[in-house]
Write a protein that holds these residues in place. Structure first.
Motif, mmCIF file in Angstrom:
data_model
loop_
_atom_site.group_PDB
_atom_site.id
_atom_site.type_symbol
_atom_site.label_atom_id
_atom_site.label_comp_id
_atom_site.label_asym_id
_atom_site.label_seq_id
_atom_site.Cartn_x
_atom_site.Cartn_y
_atom_site.Cartn_z
ATOM 1 N N GLU A 63 0.822 -1.216 0.000
ATOM 2 C CA GLU A 63 0.000 0.000 0.000
ATOM 3 C C GLU A 63 0.855 1.265 0.000
ATOM 4 N N THR A 64 2.010 1.213 0.659
ATOM 5 C CA THR A 64 2.905 2.371 0.638
ATOM 6 C C THR A 64 3.435 2.606 -0.770
ATOM 7 N N ALA A 65 3.902 1.552 -1.421
ATOM 8 C CA ALA A 65 4.414 1.687 -2.788
ATOM 9 C C ALA A 65 3.324 2.167 -3.741
ATOM 10 N N THR A 66 2.117 1.635 -3.573
ATOM 11 C CA THR A 66 1.004 2.033 -4.441
ATOM 12 C C THR A 66 0.626 3.493 -4.221
ATOM 13 N N ALA A 67 0.616 3.931 -2.957
ATOM 14 C CA ALA A 67 0.293 5.330 -2.655
ATOM 15 C C ALA A 67 1.359 6.272 -3.215
ATOM 16 N N LEU A 68 2.624 5.891 -3.096
ATOM 17 C CA LEU A 68 3.705 6.726 -3.619
ATOM 18 C C LEU A 68 3.649 6.798 -5.150
ATOM 19 N N ARG A 69 3.257 5.707 -5.765
ATOM 20 C CA ARG A 69 3.080 5.722 -7.231
ATOM 21 C C ARG A 69 1.970 6.691 -7.611
ATOM 22 N N LYS A 70 0.913 6.713 -6.825
ATOM 23 C CA LYS A 70 -0.188 7.646 -7.072
ATOM 24 C C LYS A 70 0.289 9.087 -6.910
ATOM 25 N N VAL A 71 1.121 9.337 -5.906
ATOM 26 C CA VAL A 71 1.666 10.682 -5.677
ATOM 27 C C VAL A 71 2.510 11.119 -6.870
ATOM 28 N N ILE A 72 3.329 10.231 -7.381
ATOM 29 C CA ILE A 72 4.172 10.550 -8.537
ATOM 30 C C ILE A 72 3.311 10.894 -9.746
ATOM 31 N N GLY A 73 2.272 10.105 -9.977
ATOM 32 C CA GLY A 73 1.397 10.372 -11.107
ATOM 33 C C GLY A 73 0.655 11.686 -10.977
ATOM 34 N N ALA A 74 0.362 12.107 -9.720
ATOM 35 C CA ALA A 74 -0.397 13.345 -9.491
ATOM 36 C C ALA A 74 0.485 14.580 -9.432
ATOM 37 N N THR A 75 1.802 14.387 -9.333
ATOM 38 C CA THR A 75 2.715 15.525 -9.252
ATOM 39 C C THR A 75 2.807 16.219 -10.605
ATOM 40 N N LYS A 76 2.639 17.525 -10.612
ATOM 41 C CA LYS A 76 2.672 18.277 -11.856
ATOM 42 C C LYS A 76 4.095 18.361 -12.392
ATOM 43 N N GLY A 77 4.206 18.347 -13.712
ATOM 44 C CA GLY A 77 5.512 18.481 -14.336
ATOM 45 C C GLY A 77 6.245 17.154 -14.417
ATOM 46 N N ASN A 78 7.497 17.237 -14.861
ATOM 47 C CA ASN A 78 8.308 16.042 -15.109
ATOM 48 C C ASN A 78 9.695 16.203 -14.491
ATOM 49 N N ASN A 79 9.743 16.921 -13.364
ATOM 50 C CA ASN A 79 11.016 17.273 -12.749
ATOM 51 C C ASN A 79 11.384 16.265 -11.658
ATOM 52 N N PRO A 80 12.520 15.554 -11.814
ATOM 53 C CA PRO A 80 12.919 14.558 -10.810
ATOM 54 C C PRO A 80 13.089 15.144 -9.413
ATOM 55 N N LYS A 81 13.605 16.365 -9.322
ATOM 56 C CA LYS A 81 13.770 16.982 -8.007
ATOM 57 C C LYS A 81 12.423 17.178 -7.325
ATOM 58 N N LYS A 82 11.425 17.574 -8.110
ATOM 59 C CA LYS A 82 10.079 17.761 -7.566
ATOM 60 C C LYS A 82 9.515 16.432 -7.079
ATOM 61 N N LEU A 83 9.769 15.370 -7.832
ATOM 62 C CA LEU A 83 9.293 14.049 -7.424
ATOM 63 C C LEU A 83 9.947 13.620 -6.110
ATOM 64 N N LEU A 84 11.251 13.867 -5.984
ATOM 65 C CA LEU A 84 11.945 13.525 -4.743
ATOM 66 C C LEU A 84 11.339 14.267 -3.561
ATOM 67 N N PRO A 132 13.549 12.365 -20.114
ATOM 68 C CA PRO A 132 12.530 11.974 -21.099
ATOM 69 C C PRO A 132 11.142 12.470 -20.692
ATOM 70 N N THR A 133 10.322 12.734 -21.669
ATOM 71 C CA THR A 133 8.964 13.201 -21.381
ATOM 72 C C THR A 133 8.153 12.148 -20.636
ATOM 73 N N ASN A 134 8.576 10.902 -20.749
ATOM 74 C CA ASN A 134 7.875 9.817 -20.052
ATOM 75 C C ASN A 134 8.609 9.417 -18.769
ATOM 76 N N PHE A 135 9.353 10.341 -18.175
ATOM 77 C CA PHE A 135 10.146 10.021 -16.981
ATOM 78 C C PHE A 135 9.269 9.467 -15.860
ATOM 79 N N LYS A 136 8.141 10.111 -15.605
ATOM 80 C CA LYS A 136 7.257 9.647 -14.533
ATOM 81 C C LYS A 136 6.699 8.263 -14.834
ATOM 82 N N GLN A 137 6.429 7.992 -16.103
ATOM 83 C CA GLN A 137 5.925 6.677 -16.474
ATOM 84 C C GLN A 137 6.985 5.601 -16.240
#
Length: 220
Positions: A48-69, A153-158
């Motif tokens: 559930e933690t991994a799934t929730a974090l995946r959801k957070v990544i998908g909901a984060t605006k933009g494609n910036n790795p620093k923002k994802l971190l 890559p534009t698909n970094f989050k994916q």
């Protein structure tokens, strides 16, 4: 035990997950409640933690790795505070942070290769050999590399999301993977001493018994 996973630079209130309009908000809040009430097994906490974090990544605006971190650190801190004794949360957060860092390194490597000799299959083969070990996840440097670039890559989050799905699949199959080795570790007429209750251990022992091997189990 207090959990530390690269969150020193992020304030406790940072992270867009606090907004009820964020698509990840309901899942994160539901997990927080379950953690506080101790309603989940360690395996379920991991999934559930991994799934929730995946959801957070998908909901984060933009494609910036620093923002994802930053988002993962912020959510991870909140989840860890909900159940400080549940070390599984910290381990999964570390793993996801590592995945982001690793995908960023792969993006840099691909960019460098493209500039020098064009695209080839090297990047793909490197991805296969750079899978994180448990030791590197828990002890390695999880920050982004010094030669930081926002060119990903534009698909970094994916790509990151796909790695998290793979992680969840690994966790879901852990019982079967452990049970596959059962016959190598339990011999006829042995006495097995175990402590407490573990569904993984139970599955492991049932697998041995199902193959006709006789043994005794003492639960302390």
């Amino acid at each position: 035990a207090e959990q530390h996973f690269e969150m020193q630079a992020v304030s406790e209130n940072s992270g867009s997950f606090k907004s009820a309009e964020n698509p990840a908000y309901p899942q994160v809040e539901a997990l927080l409640v379950k953690l506080k009430r101790r309603q989940l097994s360690s395996k379920d906490v991991a999934i559930e933690t991994a799934t929730a974090l995946r959801k957070v990544i998908g909901a984060t605006k933009g494609n910036n790795p620093k923002k994802l971190l930053e988002e993962i650190r912020a959510v991870g801190r909140k989840l860890a505070q909900a159940s400080p004794a549940e070390l599984t949360v910290g381990n999964i957060v570390r793993r996801v942070l590592f995945i982001i860092r690793e995908e960023h390194a792969n993006a840099q490597q691909s960019s460098s290769q493209d500039a020098s000799q064009g695209r080839d299959e090297t990047s793909g083969s490197n991805r296969g050999t750079q899978q994180p070990s448990l030791g590197s996840v828990l002890e390695g440097d999880l920050t982004l590399s010094p030669n930081w670039t926002e060119e990903v890559p534009t698909n970094f989050k994916q790509l990151v999301s796909a790695e998290i799905v793979e992680l969840v699949n690994e966790i879901e199959a852990i019982k079967e993977q452990v049970a596959d080795q059962a016959m190598e570790h339990v011999h006829s007429n042995e006495v097995i001493l175990t402590c407490g209750f573990s569904t993984t251990t139970l599955h492991f022992l049932k697998e041995v018994a199902s193959r006709g091997r006789r043994f005794e189990v003492v639960v302390s």
